[in-house]
Design an enzyme around this catalytic site. Structure first.
Site, PDB file in Angstrom:
ATOM      1  N   GLU A  93      -2.176  -8.245  -0.488  1.00 42.59           N
ATOM      2  CA  GLU A  93      -2.830  -7.823   0.739  1.00 42.59           C
ATOM      3  C   GLU A  93      -4.132  -7.097   0.432  1.00 42.59           C
ATOM      4  O   GLU A  93      -4.253  -6.421  -0.590  1.00 42.59           O
ATOM      5  CB  GLU A  93      -1.899  -6.897   1.533  1.00 42.59           C
ATOM      6  CG  GLU A  93      -0.666  -7.656   2.012  1.00 42.59           C
ATOM      7  CD  GLU A  93       0.351  -6.813   2.758  1.00 42.59           C
ATOM      8  OE1 GLU A  93       1.129  -7.394   3.507  1.00 42.59           O
ATOM      9  OE2 GLU A  93       0.382  -5.575   2.586  1.00 42.59           O
ATOM     10  N   CYS A 106     -10.566  -2.598   0.759  1.00 39.31           N
ATOM     11  CA  CYS A 106      -9.537  -2.063  -0.135  1.00 39.31           C
ATOM     12  C   CYS A 106      -8.811  -3.265  -0.723  1.00 39.31           C
ATOM     13  O   CYS A 106      -8.204  -4.047   0.012  1.00 39.31           O
ATOM     14  CB  CYS A 106      -8.590  -1.180   0.682  1.00 39.31           C
ATOM     15  SG  CYS A 106      -7.165  -0.610  -0.254  1.00 39.31           S
ATOM     16  N   CYS A 113       3.761  -4.124  -8.506  1.00 37.20           N
ATOM     17  CA  CYS A 113       3.305  -3.024  -9.364  1.00 37.20           C
ATOM     18  C   CYS A 113       4.452  -2.611 -10.262  1.00 37.20           C
ATOM     19  O   CYS A 113       5.618  -2.722  -9.881  1.00 37.20           O
ATOM     20  CB  CYS A 113       2.874  -1.836  -8.499  1.00 37.20           C
ATOM     21  SG  CYS A 113       2.066  -0.520  -9.434  1.00 37.20           S
ATOM     22  N   CYS A 117       6.232   4.567  -8.635  1.00 39.80           N
ATOM     23  CA  CYS A 117       6.031   5.826  -7.917  1.00 39.80           C
ATOM     24  C   CYS A 117       7.041   5.845  -6.763  1.00 39.80           C
ATOM     25  O   CYS A 117       7.119   4.883  -5.994  1.00 39.80           O
ATOM     26  CB  CYS A 117       4.606   5.929  -7.384  1.00 39.80           C
ATOM     27  SG  CYS A 117       3.376   5.908  -8.688  1.00 39.80           S
ATOM     28  N   CYS A 120       6.046   5.134  -2.889  1.00 44.88           N
ATOM     29  CA  CYS A 120       5.130   4.036  -2.554  1.00 44.88           C
ATOM     30  C   CYS A 120       5.876   2.735  -2.271  1.00 44.88           C
ATOM     31  O   CYS A 120       6.806   2.374  -3.000  1.00 44.88           O
ATOM     32  CB  CYS A 120       4.156   3.828  -3.726  1.00 44.88           C
ATOM     33  SG  CYS A 120       3.012   2.472  -3.456  1.00 44.88           S
ATOM     34  N   GLU A 165      -1.814  -1.503 -10.156  1.00 39.46           N
ATOM     35  CA  GLU A 165      -2.514  -0.470 -10.920  1.00 39.46           C
ATOM     36  C   GLU A 165      -3.691  -1.136 -11.637  1.00 39.46           C
ATOM     37  O   GLU A 165      -3.496  -1.901 -12.591  1.00 39.46           O
ATOM     38  CB  GLU A 165      -1.531   0.164 -11.913  1.00 39.46           C
ATOM     39  CG  GLU A 165      -2.169   1.024 -12.995  1.00 39.46           C
ATOM     40  CD  GLU A 165      -3.113   2.110 -12.468  1.00 39.46           C
ATOM     41  OE1 GLU A 165      -2.784   2.796 -11.476  1.00 39.46           O
ATOM     42  OE2 GLU A 165      -4.210   2.251 -13.048  1.00 39.46           O
ATOM     43  N   SER A 196      -9.165   3.345  -8.312  1.00 39.00           N
ATOM     44  CA  SER A 196      -8.140   4.388  -8.177  1.00 39.00           C
ATOM     45  C   SER A 196      -6.996   4.091  -9.123  1.00 39.00           C
ATOM     46  O   SER A 196      -6.447   2.991  -9.131  1.00 39.00           O
ATOM     47  CB  SER A 196      -7.642   4.410  -6.734  1.00 39.00           C
ATOM     48  OG  SER A 196      -6.559   5.295  -6.614  1.00 39.00           O
ATOM     49  N   SER A 219      -4.804   9.350  -8.681  1.00 41.03           N
ATOM     50  CA  SER A 219      -3.726   9.747  -7.774  1.00 41.03           C
ATOM     51  C   SER A 219      -2.926  10.836  -8.469  1.00 41.03           C
ATOM     52  O   SER A 219      -2.055  10.564  -9.288  1.00 41.03           O
ATOM     53  CB  SER A 219      -2.836   8.541  -7.481  1.00 41.03           C
ATOM     54  OG  SER A 219      -3.632   7.537  -6.893  1.00 41.03           O
ATOM     55  N   ASN A 295       2.130   8.102   4.655  1.00 42.64           N
ATOM     56  CA  ASN A 295       2.698   7.100   5.549  1.00 42.64           C
ATOM     57  C   ASN A 295       4.135   6.874   5.144  1.00 42.64           C
ATOM     58  O   ASN A 295       4.382   6.250   4.114  1.00 42.64           O
ATOM     59  CB  ASN A 295       1.919   5.788   5.423  1.00 42.64           C
ATOM     60  CG  ASN A 295       0.485   6.018   5.787  1.00 42.64           C
ATOM     61  OD1 ASN A 295       0.177   6.389   6.901  1.00 42.64           O
ATOM     62  ND2 ASN A 295      -0.397   5.834   4.815  1.00 42.64           N
ATOM     63  N   CYS A 338      -2.440   3.327   3.286  1.00 42.43           N
ATOM     64  CA  CYS A 338      -2.139   3.621   1.884  1.00 42.43           C
ATOM     65  C   CYS A 338      -0.643   3.578   1.619  1.00 42.43           C
ATOM     66  O   CYS A 338       0.128   4.216   2.323  1.00 42.43           O
ATOM     67  CB  CYS A 338      -2.559   5.043   1.532  1.00 42.43           C
ATOM     68  SG  CYS A 338      -4.257   5.235   1.198  1.00 42.43           S
TER      69      CYS A 338
HETATM   70  N1  SAH Z   1      -2.231   2.282  -8.528  1.00 41.46           N
HETATM   71  C1  SAH Z   1      -3.407   2.912  -8.010  1.00 41.46           C
HETATM   72  C2  SAH Z   1      -3.921   2.344  -6.712  1.00 41.46           C
HETATM   73  C3  SAH Z   1      -2.949   1.999  -5.598  1.00 41.46           C
HETATM   74  S1  SAH Z   1      -2.317   3.193  -4.514  1.00 41.46           S
HETATM   75  C4  SAH Z   1      -3.195   4.388  -7.871  1.00 41.46           C
HETATM   76  O1  SAH Z   1      -2.093   4.851  -8.133  1.00 41.46           O
HETATM   77  O2  SAH Z   1      -4.144   5.100  -7.566  1.00 41.46           O
HETATM   78  C5  SAH Z   1      -3.573   3.934  -3.574  1.00 41.46           C
HETATM   79  C6  SAH Z   1      -3.227   5.365  -3.176  1.00 41.46           C
HETATM   80  O3  SAH Z   1      -2.206   5.426  -2.154  1.00 41.46           O
HETATM   81  C7  SAH Z   1      -2.673   6.186  -4.327  1.00 41.46           C
HETATM   82  O4  SAH Z   1      -3.258   7.461  -4.316  1.00 41.46           O
HETATM   83  C8  SAH Z   1      -1.200   6.289  -3.983  1.00 41.46           C
HETATM   84  O5  SAH Z   1      -0.581   7.373  -4.613  1.00 41.46           O
HETATM   85  C9  SAH Z   1      -1.251   6.432  -2.495  1.00 41.46           C
HETATM   86  N2  SAH Z   1      -0.005   6.156  -1.789  1.00 41.46           N
HETATM   87  C10 SAH Z   1       1.034   5.411  -2.196  1.00 41.46           C
HETATM   88  N3  SAH Z   1       1.980   5.365  -1.247  1.00 41.46           N
HETATM   89  C11 SAH Z   1       1.523   6.088  -0.207  1.00 41.46           C
HETATM   90  C12 SAH Z   1       2.019   6.369   1.100  1.00 41.46           C
HETATM   91  N4  SAH Z   1       3.174   5.882   1.500  1.00 41.46           N
HETATM   92  N5  SAH Z   1       1.257   7.140   1.907  1.00 41.46           N
HETATM   93  C13 SAH Z   1       0.048   7.593   1.510  1.00 41.46           C
HETATM   94  N6  SAH Z   1      -0.479   7.339   0.307  1.00 41.46           N
HETATM   95  C14 SAH Z   1       0.248   6.594  -0.548  1.00 41.46           C
END
Ligand code: SAH
Length: 350
Positions: A93, A106, A113, A117, A120, A165, A196, A219, A295, A338
């Site tokens: 996406e 974006c 991934c 985390c 996420c 990532e 990021s 992050s 979110n 996000c």
């Molecule tokens: N892997 C990369 C990029 C993808 S995530 C990274 O970790 O930066 C983009 C951002 O969204 C990251 O800061 C991640 O921690 C954040 N993120 C992940 N899940 C989320 C959620 N449910 N609500 C808000 N931010 C979230």
């Protein structure tokens, strides 16, 4: 018969070498390269200044893979989410985010991934594969076209904050950025691109050594190992002291501040000690902080902290001269915000 290769997986030099090998003039490689990238040709037959016989030769050996936007959803706030089908049927996406001043793309760098985390949605899809440079580039082109055709505005910014990532797909991501910024591609300024990352120390140093010109976001989400270990398991192998050292190295080499992305969750990182740890971390790395609204992805332990907790962070950071801004989510109604990018169909299939 051997399978045809994707010609866009070749560098310009590789195309040139191939042309020399088959007895073609090397400058033709430049022309073909421009068709592939700048002009976005989808078939060899589109390459009108290339002879028919060369087009046929190329078509016999290579394919031009292209992404297809399968579905486009539009949020009430103007955000657009594309479900992008890749040549092998996999789906990622990407999102167009319009604000008053900018239109940001974006984009995703991997299918799924591998980082796990715990907060996420993308982490719930296992990593299936890396995207090729052309698959990343094409997402940008698709959003650029949507910005122009739907909003009549240019694409201004790109963030690698979609699925995956980016530093785990280092080579292809850098190649895509090279094409996005090159005059032979989209000619965009690297200053308008932000990568990021979860914060892989060794690869952040490599970015600095490679003298990249784009921006870096990390992050962070916690500056305490005991908390970060739990929410971002990568921290076990890649602890904060290594991250700190890598970011100092980045700043020494690039003189560019890193942006920390930081979600504040109720009962996870909303205490005074969490704030103090971030303040101490920021004192040692020239940085800005984006406080991202969470979110929720289920009814689980992760819930957005109360506004007072955010205010406490902002006040403490302000005292040491670090700019902290709250970033509200966009596109929530279409699961485009996000951490929500997970492509529900794939999720149901796993
Ligand atoms: N892997 C990369 C990029 C993808 S995530 C990274 O970790 O930066 C983009 C951002 O969204 C990251 O800061 C991640 O921690 C954040 N993120 C992940 N899940 C989320 C959620 N449910 N609500 C808000 N931010 C979230």
């Amino acid at each position: 018969m051997t399978e045809k290769r994707d010609i866009r997986a070749l560098t310009k030099e590789e195309i040139r070498a191939y042309f020399i090998e088959i007895g073609e003039k090397p400058f033709r490689a430049q022309q073909v390269y421009e068709w592939l990238w700048k002009k976005g040709a989808q078939r060899f037959d589109d390459m009108t200044n290339i002879s028919l016989s060369l087009r046929e030769k190329l078509a016999a050996v290579f394919v031009i893979n292209h992404i297809r936007v399968d579905e486009m959803q539009r949020s009430s706030d103007g955000t657009i989410k594309n479900a992008v089908r890749l040549h092998d049927g996999k789906v990622v996406e990407s999102v167009l985010i319009p604000t008053e001043k900018r239109i940001t793309a974006c984009v995703s760098s991997q299918v799924g991934c591998s980082l796990d985390c715990t907060f996420c949605a993308t982490a719930r899809l296992k990593r299936m594969r890396n995207l090729n440079a052309d698959e990343i580039y094409d997402q940008v082109v698709a959003i650029k076209n949507e910005a122009e055709s739907i909003y009549n505005r240019p694409l201004t910014n790109i963030v690698f904050m979609g699925m995956g990532e980016p530093l785990m797909n280092y080579k292809n991501v850098l190649e895509a950025i090279e094409k996005i910024t090159s005059p032979e591609g989209l000619g965009m300024s690297p200053k308008r691109i932000t990568l990021s990352t979860v914060g892989l120390a060794k690869l952040i140093k490599k970015l600095a050594d490679d003298a990249v010109k784009f921006n870096l976001a990390v992050s962070l989400h916690s500056a305490r190992d005991e908390v970060r270990d739990r929410i971002m398991p990568i921290n076990l192998k890649n602890p904060l002291k290594d991250l700190l050292e890598a970011l100092q190295y980045w700043y020494d080499k690039t003189r560019r501040k890193v942006t920390f992305e930081y979600v504040v969750w109720h009962n996870i990182n909303d205490k005074a000690e969490d704030i103090q740890a971030l303040v101490a971390f920021c004192k040692r790395v020239p940085s800005k902080v984006n406080l991202i609204e969470y979110n929720p992805i289920d009814e689980g332990e992760f819930q957005q902290a109360r506004p007072e907790a955010l205010d406490a962070y902002i006040t403490a950071l302000d005292e040491i001269g670090v700019v902290a801004r709250v970033r509200h989510s966009r596109g929530k109604d279409i699961d485009a915000a996000c951490g929500q990018l997970a492509n529900k169909n794939e999720l149901l299939a796993t």
